[in-house]
Design a protein around this motif. Structure first.
Motif, PDB file in Angstrom:
ATOM      1  N   ILE A 281       0.742  -1.043   0.090  1.00 51.89           N
ATOM      2  CA  ILE A 281      -0.042   0.080   0.026  1.00 51.89           C
ATOM      3  C   ILE A 281       0.888   1.349  -0.114  1.00 51.89           C
ATOM      4  CG2 ILE A 281      -1.937  -1.205   1.196  1.00 51.89           C
ATOM      5  CD1 ILE A 281      -1.427   0.130   3.702  1.00 51.89           C
ATOM      6  N   ALA A 282       0.344   2.406  -0.566  1.00 54.28           N
ATOM      7  CA  ALA A 282       1.066   3.564  -0.496  1.00 54.28           C
ATOM      8  C   ALA A 282       0.264   4.614   0.225  1.00 54.28           C
ATOM      9  CB  ALA A 282       1.174   3.880  -2.126  1.00 54.28           C
ATOM     10  N   LEU A 283       0.829   5.155   1.323  1.00 50.52           N
ATOM     11  CA  LEU A 283       0.275   6.206   2.001  1.00 50.52           C
ATOM     12  C   LEU A 283       0.343   7.614   1.756  1.00 50.52           C
ATOM     13  CD1 LEU A 283       1.042   4.675   5.624  1.00 50.52           C
ATOM     14  CD2 LEU A 283      -0.684   3.873   3.878  1.00 50.52           C
ATOM     15  N   PHE A 284      -0.829   8.263   1.716  1.00 48.07           N
ATOM     16  CA  PHE A 284      -0.862   9.703   1.470  1.00 48.07           C
ATOM     17  C   PHE A 284      -1.654  10.262   2.734  1.00 48.07           C
ATOM     18  CE2 PHE A 284      -0.138   7.468  -2.646  1.00 48.07           C
ATOM     19  CZ  PHE A 284       0.991   8.458  -2.975  1.00 48.07           C
ATOM     20  N   PRO A 285      -1.337  11.406   3.262  1.00 44.87           N
ATOM     21  CA  PRO A 285      -1.813  11.807   4.576  1.00 44.87           C
ATOM     22  C   PRO A 285      -2.846  13.029   4.100  1.00 44.87           C
ATOM     23  CG  PRO A 285       0.324  12.776   4.320  1.00 44.87           C
ATOM     24  CD  PRO A 285       0.159  11.835   3.262  1.00 44.87           C
ATOM     25  N   HIS A 286      -3.985  13.196   4.794  1.00 46.64           N
ATOM     26  CA  HIS A 286      -4.706  14.401   4.914  1.00 46.64           C
ATOM     27  C   HIS A 286      -4.315  15.055   6.047  1.00 46.64           C
ATOM     28  CE1 HIS A 286      -8.579  16.953   5.767  1.00 46.64           C
ATOM     29  NE2 HIS A 286      -8.475  16.968   4.230  1.00 46.64           N
ATOM     30  N   VAL A 287      -3.594  16.225   5.739  1.00 43.18           N
ATOM     31  CA  VAL A 287      -3.143  16.991   6.937  1.00 43.18           C
ATOM     32  C   VAL A 287      -3.952  18.137   7.344  1.00 43.18           C
ATOM     33  CG1 VAL A 287      -0.992  18.318   7.797  1.00 43.18           C
ATOM     34  CG2 VAL A 287      -0.725  16.272   6.441  1.00 43.18           C
ATOM     35  N   PRO A 288      -4.414  18.222   8.709  1.00 47.31           N
ATOM     36  CA  PRO A 288      -5.205  19.333   9.064  1.00 47.31           C
ATOM     37  C   PRO A 288      -4.379  20.574   8.566  1.00 47.31           C
ATOM     38  CG  PRO A 288      -4.935  17.886  10.819  1.00 47.31           C
ATOM     39  CD  PRO A 288      -3.999  17.237   9.620  1.00 47.31           C
ATOM     40  N   ALA A 289      -5.330  21.947   8.335  1.00 47.37           N
ATOM     41  CA  ALA A 289      -4.802  23.023   7.837  1.00 47.37           C
ATOM     42  C   ALA A 289      -3.828  23.808   8.832  1.00 47.37           C
ATOM     43  CB  ALA A 289      -5.904  24.169   7.445  1.00 47.37           C
ATOM     44  N   GLU A 290      -4.121  23.683  10.044  1.00 47.34           N
ATOM     45  CA  GLU A 290      -3.032  24.231  11.130  1.00 47.34           C
ATOM     46  C   GLU A 290      -1.822  23.581  11.129  1.00 47.34           C
ATOM     47  OE1 GLU A 290      -6.057  21.183  13.282  1.00 47.34           O
ATOM     48  OE2 GLU A 290      -5.982  22.571  11.485  1.00 47.34           O
TER      49      GLU A 290
END
Length: 358
Positions: free
Chosen positions: A106-115
């Motif tokens: 699997i290849a991981l990609f993060p959804h990073v909070p704006a702050e």
């Protein structure tokens, strides 16, 4: 046993049309029609499978997955039907299912909070960031699957770019230091394959040297060697939450879609710097590049069927214009035919289930 009655084709044509069928011209030499009939090998399913030149299997599929903060969360990505952002606990479950299907990584990609998006992108190498936590949990709980980590600053960058920015310019050499720190944090968390997608010059060599010096000689590098400045990335940027932050475009570091020879130079340099495998991105609009890379270098070569490719097929399926299974498998097979050893695709689990079902 009574043998089935054989149809007299000539009599049938005469009965239907009142005319005798045209007789094929005599072959002028061996190798011509009617002695050679390529349709013979297409008459039955078993024959077609027996003579197929390329085959698609779950082991050919790598699954890009979006991870988010929270617990027991699975939020749909609006522009990618069927794709969700998963919390770490749900990601572990999904990784286990992928392993059961025979998907190798699997290849991981993060959804990073704006702050947590900043100009210095420091969250990228925080050992407790979302990606590092996800890697540790997957490696702890799922023994039979590899983990690929994207190396680029765009999820963490307040300006949405893959590199550090100063005075409106994306800085190359300064970015390398940041990418090294990001790679080392991921390797320490247990990442199996570092995948630099940033397209900075020299980043593969810099990362390889740093990994080796830190004792991570076994960590592999899958370089996004030929990554184009494409219009097919839009839904991905929605998924990781970087699209609204992007200032300008990425044409000063991602490749010009008009160029083909340049891709070979990029691949050559990355291999010389220590890449173990290379990738072409996007996929289907660049099958010619996949083919040229594989023919020229004969190294493990991958393609990324990117978010826009996936989204347009799914949108057409939802409208009843295309058959989902047919276009899914046909599109994936096209990568194998072009020479790819594997495909990063959001279809991975769905395709693997279909292939397992036969």
């Amino acid at each position: 046993m009574t043998q089935p009655k054989r149809t007299n084709a000539a009599a049938h044509v005469r009965a239907v049309t009142g005319e005798a069928p045209a007789r094929p011209a005599a072959a002028g030499k061996r190798g011509d029609y009617p002695t050679v009939r390529l349709r013979r090998n297409r008459t039955d399913d078993w024959t077609r499978r027996m003579v197929a030149e390329n085959h698609l299997a779950p082991a050919d599929l790598l699954w890009p997955v979006f991870v988010q903060e929270g617990t027991d969360a699975a939020d749909p990505v609006g522009s990618m039907p069927g794709v969700e952002r998963l919390s770490v606990d749900r990601l572990v479950e999904a990784a286990g299912r992928a392993a059961e299907l025979g998907i190798p990584a699997i290849a991981l990609f993060p959804h990073v909070p704006a702050e947590r998006k900043t100009a210095d992108c420091a969250e990228a190498w925080n050992p407790e960031n979302l990606v590092c936590k996800a890697v540790r949990e997957v490696k702890r709980q799922v023994s039979d699957i590899g983990v690929i980590c994207d190396v680029a600053l765009d999820p963490y960058n307040a300006l949405g770019h893959d590199g550090l920015v100063a005075d409106g310019r994306v800085l190359n050499d300064e970015t390398l230091h940041a990418l090294i720190r990001q790679s080392l944090a991921q390797a320490e968390a247990g990442c199996d394959i570092i995948a630099p997608s940033d397209m900075m010059d020299g980043r593969v060599g810099a990362i390889r040297e740093a990994l080796d010096a830190a004792g991570y000689q076994e960590v592999k590098i899958m370089s996004y060697a030929a990554k184009y400045a494409s219009g097919f990335y839009g839904p991905f940027r929605d998924a990781v939450g970087s699209g609204g932050f992007l200032a300008g475009d990425k044409k000063t570091y991602q490749m010009d879609p008009a160029n083909s020879d340049e891709a070979l130079r990029e691949v050559m340099l990355d291999l010389r710097e220590g890449a173990d495998m290379v990738m072409v991105k996007p996929g289907m609009p660049y099958l010619d590049i996949v083919h040229r890379v594989k023919e020229a270098f004969r190294v493990p070569t991958f393609a990324y069927q990117v978010s826009g490719e996936y989204a347009m097929l799914k949108a057409a399926v939802e409208r009843g214009w295309l058959d989902n299974d047919k276009v899914m498998l046909e599109s994936l097979l096209s990568f194998k035919r072009a020479g790819a050893d594997g495909v990063l695709t959001y279809f991975a689990v769905e395709a693997a289930e279909r292939l397992k079902a036969g």
